[in-house]
Scaffold this active site. Structure first.
Site, PDB file in Angstrom:
ATOM      1  N   GLU A   1      41.311   7.014 -48.295  1.00 49.24           N
ATOM      2  CA  GLU A   1      42.711   6.643 -48.118  1.00 49.24           C
ATOM      3  C   GLU A   1      43.026   5.402 -48.954  1.00 49.24           C
ATOM      4  OE1 GLU A   1      44.363   8.074 -44.104  1.00 49.24           O
ATOM      5  OE2 GLU A   1      43.209   6.285 -43.677  1.00 49.24           O
TER       6      GLU A   1
ATOM      7  N   GLU B   1      43.929  -0.307 -41.628  1.00 49.67           N
ATOM      8  CA  GLU B   1      44.679  -1.217 -40.753  1.00 49.67           C
ATOM      9  C   GLU B   1      43.734  -2.022 -39.853  1.00 49.67           C
ATOM     10  OE1 GLU B   1      47.302   1.840 -39.377  1.00 49.67           O
ATOM     11  OE2 GLU B   1      48.132   1.931 -41.403  1.00 49.67           O
TER      12      GLU B   1
ATOM     13  N   GLY C   1      49.063  10.341 -41.203  1.00 50.86           N
ATOM     14  CA  GLY C   1      49.667   9.356 -40.312  1.00 50.86           C
ATOM     15  C   GLY C   1      51.075   9.783 -39.920  1.00 50.86           C
ATOM     16  N   GLY C   2      52.066   9.260 -40.630  1.00 53.77           N
ATOM     17  CA  GLY C   2      53.478   9.477 -40.284  1.00 53.77           C
ATOM     18  C   GLY C   2      53.834  10.937 -40.035  1.00 53.77           C
TER      19      GLY C   2
ATOM     20  N   HIS D   1      39.425   2.228 -40.455  1.00 51.95           N
ATOM     21  CA  HIS D   1      40.752   2.473 -41.034  1.00 51.95           C
ATOM     22  C   HIS D   1      41.256   1.178 -41.690  1.00 51.95           C
ATOM     23  CE1 HIS D   1      45.034   3.187 -41.380  1.00 51.95           C
ATOM     24  NE2 HIS D   1      44.725   4.476 -41.368  1.00 51.95           N
TER      25      HIS D   1
HETATM   26  P1  PGA Z   1      50.279   7.999 -43.675  1.00 51.25           P
HETATM   27  O1  PGA Z   1      49.001   7.337 -42.969  1.00 51.25           O
HETATM   28  O2  PGA Z   1      50.053   9.490 -43.686  1.00 51.25           O
HETATM   29  O3  PGA Z   1      51.443   7.596 -42.817  1.00 51.25           O
HETATM   30  O4  PGA Z   1      50.352   7.449 -45.050  1.00 51.25           O
HETATM   31  C1  PGA Z   1      47.718   7.817 -43.190  1.00 51.25           C
HETATM   32  C2  PGA Z   1      46.704   6.998 -42.434  1.00 51.25           C
HETATM   33  O5  PGA Z   1      46.852   5.785 -42.355  1.00 51.25           O
HETATM   34  O6  PGA Z   1      45.719   7.546 -41.893  1.00 51.25           O
END
Ligand code: PGA
Length: 245
Positions: A165, A97, A228-229, A95
């Protein structure tokens, strides 16, 4: 191909009570959707969430696994073997992050993929370009470099999903157009085919919500969403799952 809608809870929610409430809501939501639904709680909440979802069709996955080994002196890590023992069906790997906050490179990611595949997990390999790379027209080259992690790993196609992503779309409310995503997904599928890996689902992730899910879902090369959110709100997540059903 059946579509996938996977919630990445990241470092949320703050309490076990909220995590279990979300798991119960997702269990209900899964009854109204015909796509494949999954969620990735934190390791701390994993056992409780799995217990709630164990009799449902919802997959529970890890957000990451240890690169260095399956057991041993790796303080703070959680291994692929342990998450399988706890009932995990899949794990996210790479990911953005993890790449940015933990400096994960293809070398580290290859080790993680190897461990996850060995113990039977499905790997959801996350790839995507930064805003600068996007602006400079480097998206496809960046994705090729990130997909080169698969070279020589011999990953069975049944154990692989890709999540495209764009880094600049994650948590920002910005998204590429569906046409742009389609071009990217076709490129990813062609890259995989050139590595002898056919028929692998490619999910889109980055600010997917209950407003844009329907349009994304109409595109034949978008095989689902990594959310995500919006996965932290059961109602939004349920609507996204219905859009991909
Ligand atoms: P997001 O995150 O839907 O909050 O943009 C997606 C992710 O990081 O998998």
């Amino acid at each position: 191909m059946i579509k996938y809608v996977i919630g990445n809870w990241k470092l949320n929610p703050a309490t076990l009570a909220d995590a279990t409430a979300l798991a119960h809501a997702i269990s209900l939501a899964s009854k109204q959707a015909s796509c494949h639904i999954g969620c990735c709680p934190t390791f701390l909440h994993f056992g409780a969430v799995k217990e709630i979802l164990k009799d449902s069709s919802v997959w529970v996955g890890a957000q990451d696994v240890c690169a260095f080994g399956k057991m041993g002196a790796f303080t703070g890590d959680v291994s692929a073997t342990q998450v399988v023992d706890m009932g995990a069906n899949f794990t996210l790997i790479g990911h953005s992050e993890r790449r940015s906050y933990h400096g994960e490179t293809n070398v580290v990611l290859a080790d993680k993929i190897r461990h996850a595949i060995d113990v039977g997990l499905v790997v959801v390999l996350c790839i995507g370009e930064t805003k600068t790379q996007y602006d400079q027209g480097e998206t496809l080259a960046v994705l090729d470099e990130q997909l080169s992690v698969l070279h020589g790993l011999d990953v069975p196609k049944q154990q692989l999903l890709i999540a495209y992503e764009p880094v600049w779309a994650i948590g920002t409310g910005l998204t590429p157009t569906v046409d742009e995503v389609a071009i990217t997904h076709r490129h990813i599928k062609a890259n995989l085919a050139s590595q002898g890996i056919d028929d692998v689902g490619v999910l889109y992730g980055g600010s997917v919500n209950d407003n844009n899910a329907k349009e994304l879902a109409t595109c034949e090369v978008i095989d689902g969403a990594l959310v995500g959110g919006a996965s932290l709100k059961a109602e939004s997540f349920s609507l996204i799952a219905q859009a991909f059903s």
